[in-house]
Scaffold this active site. Structure first.
Site, PDB file in Angstrom:
ATOM      1  N   LYS A   5       6.864   8.616   6.826  1.00  0.00           N
ATOM      2  CA  LYS A   5       7.000   7.805   8.040  1.00  0.00           C
ATOM      3  C   LYS A   5       7.663   8.615   9.146  1.00  0.00           C
ATOM      4  CE  LYS A   5       7.655   3.271   5.835  1.00  0.00           C
ATOM      5  NZ  LYS A   5       6.446   2.619   6.361  1.00  0.00           N
ATOM      6  N   ARG A   7       1.839  -2.360  -2.632  1.00  0.00           N
ATOM      7  CA  ARG A   7       0.742  -2.918  -3.428  1.00  0.00           C
ATOM      8  C   ARG A   7       0.577  -2.172  -4.754  1.00  0.00           C
ATOM      9  NH1 ARG A   7      -3.122  -1.777   1.586  1.00  0.00           N
ATOM     10  NH2 ARG A   7      -1.102  -1.966   2.572  1.00  0.00           N
TER      11      ARG A   7
HETATM   12  N1  BES Z   1       7.313  -1.352   3.816  1.00  0.00           N
HETATM   13  C1  BES Z   1       6.198  -1.062   4.642  1.00  0.00           C
HETATM   14  C2  BES Z   1       5.823  -2.237   5.556  1.00  0.00           C
HETATM   15  C3  BES Z   1       6.764  -2.564   6.671  1.00  0.00           C
HETATM   16  C4  BES Z   1       6.574  -2.042   7.921  1.00  0.00           C
HETATM   17  C5  BES Z   1       7.795  -3.460   6.482  1.00  0.00           C
HETATM   18  C6  BES Z   1       7.409  -2.383   8.964  1.00  0.00           C
HETATM   19  C7  BES Z   1       8.621  -3.814   7.524  1.00  0.00           C
HETATM   20  C8  BES Z   1       8.424  -3.271   8.766  1.00  0.00           C
HETATM   21  C9  BES Z   1       4.986  -0.735   3.785  1.00  0.00           C
HETATM   22  O1  BES Z   1       5.232  -0.104   2.583  1.00  0.00           O
HETATM   23  C10 BES Z   1       4.129   0.194   4.572  1.00  0.00           C
HETATM   24  O2  BES Z   1       4.546   1.293   4.802  1.00  0.00           O
HETATM   25  N2  BES Z   1       2.945  -0.267   4.947  1.00  0.00           N
HETATM   26  C11 BES Z   1       2.033   0.513   5.692  1.00  0.00           C
HETATM   27  C12 BES Z   1       0.659   0.323   5.084  1.00  0.00           C
HETATM   28  C13 BES Z   1      -0.366   1.289   5.594  1.00  0.00           C
HETATM   29  C14 BES Z   1      -0.061   2.691   5.128  1.00  0.00           C
HETATM   30  C15 BES Z   1      -1.721   0.844   5.102  1.00  0.00           C
HETATM   31  C16 BES Z   1       2.056   0.009   7.126  1.00  0.00           C
HETATM   32  O3  BES Z   1       2.204  -1.187   7.346  1.00  0.00           O
HETATM   33  O4  BES Z   1       1.980   0.836   8.022  1.00  0.00           O
HETATM   34 MN    MN Z   2       5.323   2.019   2.798  1.00  0.00          MN
END
Ligand code: BES
Ligand code: MN
Ligand code: ZN
Length: 513
Positions: free
Chosen positions: A290, A364
């Protein structure tokens, strides 16, 4: 675990004006011309101070506002806290919960030792006293909560405890209030516990620590038992999803199972519900790392799992006639030489294979194993709760959780529970179209969809592991925290879901259909 602020809640038969207390809290609507009976009485004792406040326009009874009037020896209370309830016809149980929270927050700020709540008086017979007392209990815990356990310097600006009482001169009325208050306390306490666990950083709450917290919860109750699988046991069972996500971290993954058994013998006639919560103790994104801005927030990526722990804690107190599994897969998603990679194909617990296209879609990957585990336990209903997608935050903002699923009755029941508990949800789709996007060319599934509808494709991925079992999914990525303090609570983790899951389970019909 010790509560951050020790809140004690009771009921007491006492005249409102004579009640000796640091703060007496009463409610006022914004659109009623005349003061109600209680406020008239207080106004008289206070030489017209409430009338004056209203006439000067310093306080108008608006939602989220309050004013303090000093007792000056004319009432038993040192202070009378007037809390705005907004328009009378718009008031709901939420209004009372928020007002109680507001009063509790003010009480902590004013360093009151005692606070007496008479909010129910403004509503007459409009709501059931049991429900009013429950929301007063929930609100008191929610509002008085602060997260300051690591502040060691100087004074943290508060006392260590707060004694709150629901008061009424009529003992018959108090009896009804008392009944509701005990569930309010169980739920409120569990939610504050969950908020602290969620707020703790990832160097403190590792998957092993989270599992230890679950064990501690179970030790505190005869109705709960706890099993924890470590890496070795997960390997033996083939839980490839949790293992893959946990593989990059020194803090090894765990698979936590809390089991609640209802009182009495006929447990096999009763429905079995699985509450499944995502507990990523820190989500760096892994190899698909990230951006660094605000990455610290990703310590809250365990919020779904912690909501499940909180709900199990509350359910153990409330003792509903249902069998409940709390299933919490926990891992830390880190980049390293041992991490899982984009392109990897993972054998999950269900037997299905998943092609990893993005290691940041890790929620997931751990949930699919946990949902399959719930199916294997022959659960009748599965509800998963997870901080799953940024896409859900884009869609719904910070006020409501996304709600998906494969069973209309279950969705409706969760919407009903949401209205009772005040944790808001909004329905979203996870139908076949979305599921199709999750097909891989080289495995059964892949872990990301197209650019669009990310909350829905994520849910559709999970739905495939539930199979024919009734299943619902709560995406709490938007509601996991308050970015800033509000009129009724402090900033940080919300522990959204503790109230919703508890309310849903306690509202279930006894007999299995
Ligand atoms: N934990 C995150 C989702 C999240 C994002 C929670 C912002 C709270 C605030 C999750 O694991 C994630 O990183 N999701 C990705 C999925 C993508 C790679 C398909 C996302 O939402 O960007
Ligand atoms: Mn994630
Ligand atoms: Zn995540």
């Amino acid at each position: 675990m010790k509560d951050i602020i020790d809140v004690e809640l009771k009921t007491r038969t006492v005249d409102f004006s004579k009640c000796k207390t640091d703060i007496l809290t009463v409610g006022l609507f914004s659109d009623t011309k005349e003061l109600d009976k209680l406020n008239k009485e207080l106004n008289k004792n206070l030489n017209g101070a409430i009338d004056q406040l209203m006439e000067l326009g310093d306080f108008k009874g608006k939602d989220g506002t309050s004013a303090v009037v000093y007792g000056n020896g004319q009432t038993g209370a040192k202070r009378v806290l007037l809390v705005g309830l907004g328009e009378k016809k718009k008031a709901t149980l939420d209004t009372i919960r928020n007002a109680a929270a507001h009063a509790a927050k003010k009480s902590v700020e004013l360093k009151a030792k005692t606070m007496s709540l008479a909010l129910h008086k403004a509503f007459g017979g409009r709501f059931d006293p049991t429900a009013m007392a429950r929301v007063c209990g929930e609100g008191t815990y929610f509002g008085s909560y602060r997260y300051d356990e690591f502040i060691t310097e100087n004074d943290n600006g508060r006392l260590g405890s707060l004694k709150v009482e629901l008061i009424d001169p009529d003992p018959a009325k108090l009896k009804k209030l008392k009944k509701g208050l005990s569930s309010g306390i169980a739920i409120g306490k569990a939610q504050s516990y969950a908020r602290t666990l969620a707020n703790r950083p990832a160097n403190v709450v590792t998957p092993a620590e989270l599992a230890a917290a679950a064990k501690e919860i179970a030790r505190g109750s005869q109705r709960l038992s706890c099993t924890v699988f470590d890496e070795k046991q997960m390997t033996a069972k083939g839980m490839g999803g949790v293992l893959a996500v946990g593989s990059g971290s020194q803090n090894k993954p765990r698979f936590v199972i809390l089991k609640y058994s209802p009182p009495g013998k006929a447990a096999s006639n009763l429905p079995t519900v699985a509450l499944v919560g995502k507990a990523i103790t820190f989500d760096s994104g892994g190899i698909s790392i990230k951006p660094s801005a605000n990455m610290d927030e990703m310590k809250l990526d365990k919020s779904g799992g912690i909501a499940v722990l909180g709900a199990m804690k509350a359910l153990a107190e409330l003792a509903p006639p249902v069998n409940v599994f709390g299933i919490v897969p926990s891992a830390e998603n880190m980049p390293s030489g041992t991490s899982y990679r984009p392109g990897d194909i993972i054998n999950t617990f269900s037997g299905k294979t998943v092609e990893v296209q993005n290691t940041d879609a890790e929620g997931r990957m751990i949930l699919c194993d946990a949902i399959s585990y719930a199916v294997k336990q022959k659960c009748d209903i599965i509800i998963d709760i997870a901080t799953l997608t940024g896409a859900c935050v884009v869609a719904l903002g910070k006020y409501m959780a996304g709600l998906m699923g494969n069973d209309d009755r279950l969705i409706k029941d969760l919407q009903k529970a949401s209205q009772v508990c005040g944790e808001k949800v909004w329905p979203m789709p996870s139908s076949e179209e979305y599921a199709k996007e999750m097909k891989s060319k080289i495995a059964d599934l892949k872990n990301i969809g197209s650019r669009w509808g990310g909350a829905c494709t994520a849910a559709a991925f999970l739905g495939q592991f539930a199979g024919d079992t009734k299943w619902a999914h709560l995406d709490i990525a938007g509601v996991w925290s308050f970015e800033k303090a509000t009129e009724f609570t402090s900033e940080g983790a919300s522990a959204f879901g503790v109230r919703l899951l508890t309310t849903y389970v306690t509202g279930l019909k006894k007999k299995k259909k």
